[in-house]
Every structure is written in structure tokens, then in C-alpha cells.
Design an enzyme around this catalytic site. Structure first.
Site, short mmCIF file in Angstrom:
data_model
loop_
_atom_site.label_atom_id
_atom_site.label_comp_id
_atom_site.label_asym_id
_atom_site.label_seq_id
_atom_site.Cartn_x
_atom_site.Cartn_y
_atom_site.Cartn_z
N SER A 1 39.74 113.42 23.98
CA SER A 1 39.96 113.75 22.75
C SER A 1 41.33 113.90 22.17
O SER A 1 41.95 113.54 21.15
CB SER A 1 39.07 115.30 22.39
N HIS B 1 44.72 118.59 21.55
CA HIS B 1 44.42 117.91 20.27
C HIS B 1 45.84 117.77 19.56
O HIS B 1 46.09 116.72 19.21
CB HIS B 1 43.32 118.54 19.62
#
Length: 329
Positions: A254, A305
């Protein structure tokens, strides 16, 4: 699976049939019947599911009787399995399970219909295979990254003896991000962590996200720059997580995918005059939404992230070259 419209279209275009409508008195809606005019009479065809078979056959026959011409009625019956034949024995049936693409029974009078269904199924499967090959050819990097992630996951799942939750010790063995080990010299973990996942849902969500945005970046930037963006974002994702949350074991693609989103945002900004006005807003909304979801879930590595997004955005600014050609996505 053969769609009703696809079958009707084939019969009209290739077999000389025409479509006719009649009103269903029971269901109060328009029904379709496929008709082919032969010397000896009408060769007709309807599609019905097994629950409505008897009613639809009766109403089709009522309509055909009003035409005052001899006819043969063929019926394609859609079933989920365990089919019990309807009351009317004077029609030719093809019993077809669309969920398994299997023909369960064919009466002699409906062999032609069954053969057409088989033909359309073969064409559909061939198109599906060509579509997959086309995706592999057009987006080789995205395809390769997905394949590598899936293969690595399967290996860790086998070792862990579970696909739902991978044992953290297995993840550490295969290269998860962990602060102490990185400080001890195992810096490769900054990259390898991006190819590990904690469970099947973790993998599926990330690979779908990569499929959705990776193709855009691969097409816009080219495969070489795309590789650089992905790897750099994976490293910056793990690095920020390592610096700000060193005790946590982190895995997943991610962070790199957020870097890919950063690359899409750079493209949207650079080409804002040629893109739809809502495109940049949509990308920003997706980024904000994903960050918000991460902030409200304690199991998500938000530093990863953010680090991935920053890395992807910065390297994309350096790599992106605006040209005079119109880019389409």
C-alpha cells in the site's frame, strides 16, 4: 456465460430469425420470442428461467396460436441445477446452467440451439483469454508486480499454514520491516516489506488498488520510470515508518501504491489543461479518503502510506516530462 441478448443477437444476425414482442398477462410486461419462418411453418424460440418455465411456455403458445400458422417451439431453460422438467412435453428444451456454463440436457429438436450456445461460450472464453494476454502485453510491469506479490504471498501462506493471517515470525523471516533489524544492517527490508502481506484480504485489496491506478502510471510514464516510481515509493514508505514507528512490524504494497497515486496526481497537475476538470479532484478525493481510512484504523501503517505518497510525488515530479502529444487514460 452466454447472455440472453448475445444469443438473441446471434440468431437474428446469423440464423435468419426476427424478434417479436407479446404481452404477458401474468407478469404484466413485454416478453420476447424469436421467430424464423420456414416452408413448413414457424421455428420459434424463447428463453426462460426454470421457475417461470410453465407460465412462459403457455403464454408463448397462446401468442403463436393467434398467428394461425404451424409452429415448433424451442425453449432455453436457465437453471441453477437440480432441474425438474416442466409440465408441457410438446416443446424442445435446452437445459442450461449459466453459472457453470454447462448444458445439462438437449432435446432432439433443440440441438441447433445447443450448438449455438456452445459456440458462443467458446468465443466468450477465447475473448477472455485474449483480454488477459492483452493486459499482460499492455501493462507488463503492473502484471509482473501483481504476480510477484501473489507468488510471495502463497509461499508465506504455505509456510505459515494459513491464508487468512500470516504468522508475524514468517513475515520477519521473509523480510518484513522491523526497526531493530534494519538498524542492524538488514536494509533490504525497506524494499522486501512491500512484497509481503498479512492475509488474503490484505493482498486482494492492495492488488486491486494497484490494478486500478498502476495501469495509468505505466501508460503515462512508461515502464522504466514506473518501475523507478514504484521501488522508490516502496523504500520511502518503509523508511518513514522505520524512523517514526520502528518497533512495529510492517508489510504490504500500500505504501508503494500511495506513491503511484502521487504519480497520478503529478500527471493530473501537469496536464490539468487537457484533462477533464474533475479528474484531479477525483484523485485528491481518493488520496484523502484512503488516508482518512488509515487514520481511523489502528492496524494500518499510516506513516508508510504518507512516506510512500511523498516519495512517489517527489520522484514523479523529477521524472515527468510534459510533451505536446495528447495523453489518454
Amino acid at each position: 456465460m452466454v447472455e440472453n441478448k448475445e444469443l438473441y443477437s446471434f440468431l437474428v444476425k446469423n440464423e435468419g430469425f426476427y424478434m417479436n414482442q407479446y404481452e404477458s398477462e401474468i407478469y404484466k410486461e413485454e416478453k420476447w420470442i424469436c421467430i424464423k419462418r420456414l416452408n413448413e411453418g414457424l421455428y420459434t424460440f424463447i428463453i426462460t428461467n426454470e421457475n417461470e418455465e410453465d407460465i412462459n411456455i403457455k403464454e408463448a403458445k397462446d401468442f403463436l396460436n393467434k398467428l394461425n400458422e404451424p409452429y415448433i417451439l424451442n425453449v432455453l431453460v436457465l437453471t441453477k441445477g437440480g432441474y425438474i422438467e416442466g409440465i408441457d412435453k410438446n416443446v424442445s428444451r435446452v437445459i442450461y446452467n449459466p453459472y457453470s456454463d454447462s448444458i445439462l440436457k438437449v432435446d432432439n429438436g433443440a440441438i441447433n440451439i445447443a450448438n449455438i450456445i456452445k459456440y458462443l461460450n467458446d468465443i466468450s472464453k477465447e475473448k477472455g483469454e485474449k483480454s488477459k494476454l492483452r493486459f499482460l502485453k499492455e501493462y507488463p510491469v503492473t502484471s509482473l508486480i501483481i504476480i510477484v506479490n501473489v507468488v510471495v504471498f502463497l509461499i508465506t501462506a504455505i509456510v505459515s499454514k494459513s491464508i487468512l493471517d500470516i504468522d508475524p515470525r514468517v513475515l520477519l523471516t521473509f523480510g518484513a520491516k522491523q526497526g531493530y533489524l534494519i538498524r542492524s544492517g538488514e536494509v533490504y527490508r525497506l524494499l522486501t516489506a512491500a512484497f509481503l502481506h498479512g492475509g488474503i484480504m490484505h493482498l486482494v485489496v492492495n492488488m486491486y488498488s494497484l490494478y486500478a491506478v498502476g495501469c495509468i502510471v505505466e501508460k503515462v510514464y512508461g515502464y522504466k520510470k514506473y518501475i523507478g516510481i514504484y521501488i522508490f515509493s516502496a523504500i520511502t514508505s518503509s523508511y518513514l515508518s522505520y524512523k517514526l514507528d520502528p518497533l512495529t512490524i510492517s508489510v504490504g504494497a500500500s505504501g508503494a501504491i500511495f506513491g503511484v497515486l502521487g504519480a497520478v496526481l503529478v500527471f493530473a497537475f501537469k496536464e490539468k489543461d487537457r484533462l477533464n476538470k474533475g479528474f484531479m479532484g477525483n484523485i485528491v478525493s481518493v488520496i484523502i479518503l484512503n488516508l482518512f481510512i488509515g487514520m481511523t484504523n489502528s492496524n494500518i501503517d499510516n506513516f508508510g502510506h504518507i512516506g510512500g505518497f511523498i516519495g512517489g510525488f517527489i520522484i514523479s515530479l523529477l521524472l515527468y516530462k510534459k510533451d505536446k502529444r495528447s495523453k489518454s487514460i
